[in-house]
Design a protein around this motif. Structure first.
Motif, mmCIF file in Angstrom:
data_model
loop_
_atom_site.group_PDB
_atom_site.id
_atom_site.type_symbol
_atom_site.label_atom_id
_atom_site.label_comp_id
_atom_site.label_asym_id
_atom_site.label_seq_id
_atom_site.Cartn_x
_atom_site.Cartn_y
_atom_site.Cartn_z
ATOM 1 N N TYR A 230 0.837 -1.190 0.000
ATOM 2 C CA TYR A 230 0.000 0.000 0.000
ATOM 3 C C TYR A 230 0.873 1.242 0.000
ATOM 4 N N GLY A 231 0.412 2.265 -0.691
ATOM 5 C CA GLY A 231 1.176 3.508 -0.769
ATOM 6 C C GLY A 231 0.953 4.410 0.424
ATOM 7 N N HIS A 232 1.602 5.556 0.382
ATOM 8 C CA HIS A 232 1.465 6.532 1.464
ATOM 9 C C HIS A 232 0.785 7.782 0.938
ATOM 10 N N GLY A 233 0.396 8.629 1.844
ATOM 11 C CA GLY A 233 -0.176 9.927 1.475
ATOM 12 C C GLY A 233 -1.348 9.762 0.538
ATOM 13 N N ARG A 234 -1.231 10.386 -0.612
ATOM 14 C CA ARG A 234 -2.308 10.371 -1.591
ATOM 15 C C ARG A 234 -2.628 8.950 -2.050
ATOM 16 N N ARG A 235 -1.615 8.099 -1.994
ATOM 17 C CA ARG A 235 -1.814 6.739 -2.497
ATOM 18 C C ARG A 235 -2.240 5.757 -1.388
ATOM 19 N N HIS A 236 -2.538 6.328 -0.246
ATOM 20 C CA HIS A 236 -2.978 5.519 0.882
ATOM 21 C C HIS A 236 -4.200 4.692 0.464
ATOM 22 N N GLY A 237 -4.200 3.411 0.781
ATOM 23 C CA GLY A 237 -5.349 2.577 0.414
ATOM 24 C C GLY A 237 -5.232 1.968 -0.980
ATOM 25 N N TRP A 238 -4.210 2.388 -1.731
ATOM 26 C CA TRP A 238 -4.001 1.797 -3.052
ATOM 27 C C TRP A 238 -2.759 0.922 -3.039
ATOM 28 N N LEU A 239 -2.839 -0.173 -3.734
ATOM 29 C CA LEU A 239 -1.632 -1.001 -3.893
ATOM 30 C C LEU A 239 -0.799 -0.364 -5.011
ATOM 31 N N SER A 240 0.238 0.363 -4.603
ATOM 32 C CA SER A 240 0.915 1.199 -5.608
ATOM 33 C C SER A 240 2.413 0.919 -5.734
ATOM 34 N N ASP A 241 2.920 -0.007 -4.920
ATOM 35 C CA ASP A 241 4.352 -0.305 -4.983
ATOM 36 C C ASP A 241 4.483 -1.796 -5.306
ATOM 37 N N TYR A 242 5.096 -2.098 -6.446
ATOM 38 C CA TYR A 242 4.994 -3.464 -6.964
ATOM 39 C C TYR A 242 6.302 -4.229 -6.970
ATOM 40 N N TYR A 243 6.246 -5.482 -6.558
ATOM 41 C CA TYR A 243 7.397 -6.381 -6.657
ATOM 42 C C TYR A 243 7.343 -7.070 -8.014
ATOM 43 N N LEU A 244 8.443 -6.963 -8.765
ATOM 44 C CA LEU A 244 8.463 -7.449 -10.141
ATOM 45 C C LEU A 244 9.330 -8.693 -10.244
ATOM 46 N N ALA A 245 8.798 -9.719 -10.894
ATOM 47 C CA ALA A 245 9.551 -10.972 -10.924
ATOM 48 C C ALA A 245 9.724 -11.497 -12.348
ATOM 49 N N ALA A 246 10.839 -12.232 -12.534
ATOM 50 C CA ALA A 246 11.071 -12.898 -13.818
ATOM 51 C C ALA A 246 10.836 -14.393 -13.603
ATOM 52 N N ARG A 247 10.606 -15.103 -14.702
ATOM 53 C CA ARG A 247 10.259 -16.514 -14.613
ATOM 54 C C ARG A 247 11.514 -17.371 -14.753
ATOM 55 N N ASP A 248 11.689 -18.277 -13.813
ATOM 56 C CA ASP A 248 12.788 -19.232 -13.937
ATOM 57 C C ASP A 248 12.297 -20.359 -14.855
ATOM 58 N N ALA A 249 12.841 -20.393 -16.064
ATOM 59 C CA ALA A 249 12.294 -21.315 -17.071
ATOM 60 C C ALA A 249 12.451 -22.773 -16.639
ATOM 61 N N GLU A 250 13.452 -23.065 -15.816
ATOM 62 C CA GLU A 250 13.668 -24.459 -15.399
ATOM 63 C C GLU A 250 12.677 -24.918 -14.342
ATOM 64 N N THR A 251 12.493 -24.076 -13.307
ATOM 65 C CA THR A 251 11.644 -24.515 -12.192
ATOM 66 C C THR A 251 10.219 -23.976 -12.314
ATOM 67 N N GLY A 252 10.045 -22.972 -13.164
ATOM 68 C CA GLY A 252 8.726 -22.365 -13.288
ATOM 69 C C GLY A 252 8.443 -21.354 -12.182
ATOM 70 N N GLU A 253 9.393 -21.184 -11.282
ATOM 71 C CA GLU A 253 9.205 -20.224 -10.182
ATOM 72 C C GLU A 253 9.361 -18.788 -10.648
#
Ligand code: AMP
Length: 564
Positions: A439-462
């Protein structure tokens, strides 16, 4: 009676055992006061983990393999004993100390030896560095063996740290400047200024000891002593650079070459690399071009040297590095790999330091004194579009990007600040999967605004996180994204919501760094979402392999400075 090396080692032991900066500077200052004038520079250098002054091109050139073999001979301990001690301490110096302590043989031998002194250790380090050429290896080994055989455990610990360049006691150069100011009762600012000009705090300390404040105040640049370089921070793009530097700035091509600092005194020219080592011999034509064009008697100039092909276009830096490393048969190499110099700064001219003059003035003086040597291509603008077009021109011409230089900024040696910003074009964007959000702060309070970005491990699928961003989406998109993510949330940890790996976003970034932060051990710098890929599912996301490959490609590029 010369100062015993043991006292220096014991000081380092105390420094290593405290984290209090005041205590570190006080202990060091007290020690410095006890030294004879000629011991000051060697002691300061060694305390900082250097065998010699910073600008000195001499190196000890002792590999870790050689050193461990000698340590084994001297102590009679086997490889396992070292490996075990290293596992326990995690530090080569401490491991050495522990093995020295365990070997009785060593202690008996030591009773017969005389004690090491600071001047004697310096003399031996010089002898080791000066042993070069054929048959030098055995001689070097004999000298190191002789030195370490005379050392007590604690002395051996710090000698090994000096040999390997791994001092790491927490006493860095800034604290040493404070200690010098304190020991010799000179204002800190005077010490810092002198250190900037001389490029070596050890020498500054020696002058402070003998001549106090007056002697230090008179220090100016010394020709043929390299000045620490001003370095740049990164900006994401030209817009950020403009904003950061007050709306109007100077953009210059960022040439993909090697930095040089050129010192001229009368008919003599010397060239220093980015690491401040003397590379004059490797670049004879640069020396010639400076002699032929720079009319001033004395000057310190900076520029970038690039390798070019027959048509004058830039070629990859691996070629250039072959020139830098070459000391023999330079002529043949100079024909094979021609180089060109582009000047971008002037620090000193005929007795006058220019480092406090504003950038624009320095640039003008540089232009007036460069003769036919080209300056870096430059524009001064407040217009973002013009800057974008200039960046594109730089890239099209085969250069790396742009530098943005604040118009009224002084040259600040040894600092990496925002007065110089480098802008490299964005790498190919990645398609990454959002695996969690906060969740963000201030104006962005209550919104999911900070994102964790992931790449796909082609071998394990994780999916493995490679970055995090709150940049790029509009408010409306964030509201939409919050809804989408809540629908696939699987758990909540405090402010963080873990989601199923379903939503793919296109992510732009400037660089991939090694980072312990994520399991993938990589992290995108300046990541920002450029669009939501509704058209893609997680299976179509970029693979970890691809991220790793991009990382390594940049690394191969950056390696050039190591080669220097
Ligand atoms: P980096 O090595 O990525 O931190 O970028 C800074 C380096 O870019 C400097 O140390 C120079 O070697 C190089 N460079 C290339 N062109 C310029 C320029 N016009 N002004 C300053 N540095 C430049």
């Amino acid at each position: 009676m010369p100062t015993l090396f043991k006292s220096l080692a014991e000081l380092l032991e105390k420094i290593e055992n405290t984290r209090k900066r005041l205590e570190i500077t006080a202990l060091t200052a007290d020690f410095l006061k006890t030294l004879a004038p000629e011991e000051v520079e060697p002691a300061v250098s060694m305390i900082l983990g250097r065998p010699f002054t910073k600008w000195n091109p001499k190196t000890l050139d002792v590999s870790w393999t050689t050193l461990t073999a000698i340590l084994q001979t001297v102590t009679g301990a086997g490889w396992n004993a070292f490996a075990e001690a290293f596992r326990d301490t995690g530090d080569i110096g401490s491991a050495t100390k522990s093995v020295f302590e365990q070997t009785k043989l060593k202690k008996q031998a030591q009773l017969l030896e005389k004690e090491l002194t600071v001047p004697e250790v310096r003399r031996m380090l010089e002898a080791i560095a000066e042993t070069t050429g054929s048959g030098s290896r055995e001689k070097k080994e004999r000298l190191i063996t002789a030195l370490l055989s005379q050392a007590s455990p604690v002395e051996a610990k710090y000698l090994v740290k000096i040999f390997t360049g791994e001092m790491r006691t927490g006493l860095h150069e800034g604290l040493m400047e404070q200690a010098v100011a304190k020991a010799f009762e000179v204002p800190l600012a005077t010490v810092q200024k002198a250190s900037m000009a001389m490029g070596d705090i050890g020498e500054v300390a020696a002058i402070a000891k003998e001549g106090g404040k007056d002697a230090l105040t008179n220090i100016s640049f010394r020709l043929f002593r390299p000045v620490k370089l001003m370095l740049a921070q990164t900006a994401a793009d030209v817009a950020e650079a403009l904003e950061e530097q007050g709306g109007k700035t100077a953009f210059e091509y960022k040439y993909d070459g090697a930095r040089v600092q050129i010192h001229k005194q009368g008919g003599e020219v010397r060239i220093f690399s980015r690491r401040l080592t003397d590379v004059t011999q490797s670049l004879p034509e640069i020396g010639e071009v400076v002699k032929a064009n720079v009319k001033a008697t004395d000057a310190i100039l900076e520029g970038e040297v690039i390798a070019v092909d027959a048509a004058g276009s830039p070629v990859p830096f691996q070629h250039l590095m072959r020139r830098f490393k070459r000391v023999h048969e330079v002529t043949g190499m100079a024909e094979k790999i021609p180089v060109r110099l582009f000047l971008f700064d002037v620090l000193y001219l005929d007795g006058k330091s220019l480092i406090t003059a504003p950038y624009l003035q320095r640039r003008q003086i540089l232009g007036e004194n460069a003769g036919d040597i080209p300056l870096t291509t430059q524009i001064v603008t407040d217009d973002r579009d013009e800057a974008e077009r200039f960046l594109q021109r730089a890239i099209d011409a085969g250069h790396e990007g742009l530098m943005a230089k604040k118009l009224n900024s002084p040259y600040t040696p040894g600092t990496r600040g925002k007065r110089w910003l480098k802008i490299k074009p964005v790498l190919e964007p990645l398609d990454l999967v959002i695996v969690a959000a906060e969740y963000g702060h201030g104006r962005r309070h209550g919104w999911l605004s900070d994102y964790y970005l992931a790449a796909r491990d082609a071998e394990t699928g994780e999916f493995q996180t490679v970055g995090k961003t709150f940049k790029g989406l509009t408010d409306a998109e964030i509201v939409e994204m919050t809804k989408l993510l809540k629908a696939i949330a699987v758990s909540e940890e405090g402010n963080r919501v873990i989601v199923l790996p379903k939503i793919v976003v296109e992510v732009a970034y400037n660089e991939i760094q090694k980072s312990p932060k994520y399991h993938s051990r990589m992290a995108l710098r300046f990541a920002r979402i450029t669009r939501i890929r509704y058209d893609k599912d997680a299976e179509g996301a970029s693979t970890l392999e691809r991220v790793r490959m991009t990382y390594e490609q940049q690394f191969a590029k950056k390696g050039r400075y190591k080669a220097e």
